[in-house]
Design an enzyme around this catalytic site. Structure first.
Site, short mmCIF file in Angstrom:
data_model
loop_
_atom_site.label_atom_id
_atom_site.label_comp_id
_atom_site.label_asym_id
_atom_site.label_seq_id
_atom_site.Cartn_x
_atom_site.Cartn_y
_atom_site.Cartn_z
N ASP A 239 62.84 61.28 29.70
CA ASP A 239 63.92 62.25 29.49
C ASP A 239 64.45 62.04 28.07
O ASP A 239 64.66 60.90 27.65
CB ASP A 239 65.04 62.06 30.51
N THR A 240 64.65 63.12 27.35
CA THR A 240 65.16 63.04 25.98
C THR A 240 66.49 63.76 25.90
O THR A 240 66.63 64.88 26.41
CB THR A 240 64.16 63.67 24.99
#
Length: 201
Positions: A82-83
């Protein structure tokens, strides 16, 4: 000879391309978690500061994606990520429309922000989560920067990118400097991931 599948728990084309640096063959199976619901529930909690709150949220989203896919693929090696993009005040998601993209990119101009990618690896019943942070500084919001932002929103697709820009496309024209892992900003810190995989496997 390995007797397990390798799964990337993400539909991101950018992550798919980056993971090919490590593995030639892997499957794509995305999770079914409601990210926005998890995010809203988590952000309603009280923390000592926003940066630690946002950082922990990224870890949790990565872990939950990996956990969800692992329920049906217990014998596989699973990688999720996840960014997020944030500073000490705000968390920036994917822009909703043109005006939202413009507002985000103008806000980021002249400032440093953090791009964090959290990665979770599932292997042989164990979860391993780590994160990488890169620091990005945009040029000041002068007339040139305003024109570049307008052109970027019209010519690229900021709406599928957290923070409203991609460093791998024309978004790089808005950036004055970066500190840290370039590929982390794209969406997957492949060097650190590779070392973690060597440790785990």
């Amino acid at each position: 000879m390995k007797n397990y599948d390798i799964i990337l728990a993400s539909n991101s084309q950018r992550r798919k391309e980056l993971l090919k640096y490590i593995f030639e063959d892997f499957k794509i199976i995305s999770s079914n978690i409601d990210e926005r619901e998890l995010e809203q529930k988590f952000l309603s909690k009280t923390f000592k500061d926003n940066k630690s709150k946002f950082s922990e949220l990224c870890d949790i989203l990565s872990f939950e994606k990996c956990k969800d896919v692992s329920l049906k693929h217990k014998d596989s090696l699973i990688i999720s990520a996840d960014t997020i993009v944030y500073d000490d005040k705000k968390l920036f998601g994917k822009p909703l429309d043109y005006n939202d993209a413009k507002s985000i990119l103008e806000y980021l101009s002249g400032k440093e922000h953090i791009v964090q990618t959290s990665v979770t690896i599932y292997f042989k019943g164990q979860f391993h989560t780590f994160s990488e942070k890169s620091f990005v500084t945009f040029y000041d919001l002068d007339s040139t920067q305003k024109e570049l932002i307008e052109d970027y929103i019209k010519s690229e697709n900021p709406f599928d990118k957290v923070g409203g820009y991609g460093i791998q496309d024309k978004g790089n024209l808005l950036i004055k400097s970066i500190k840290g892992d370039y590929f982390n900003i794209v969406g997957l810190p492949i060097s650190k991931l590779n070392r973690k995989l060597i440790e785990i496997m």
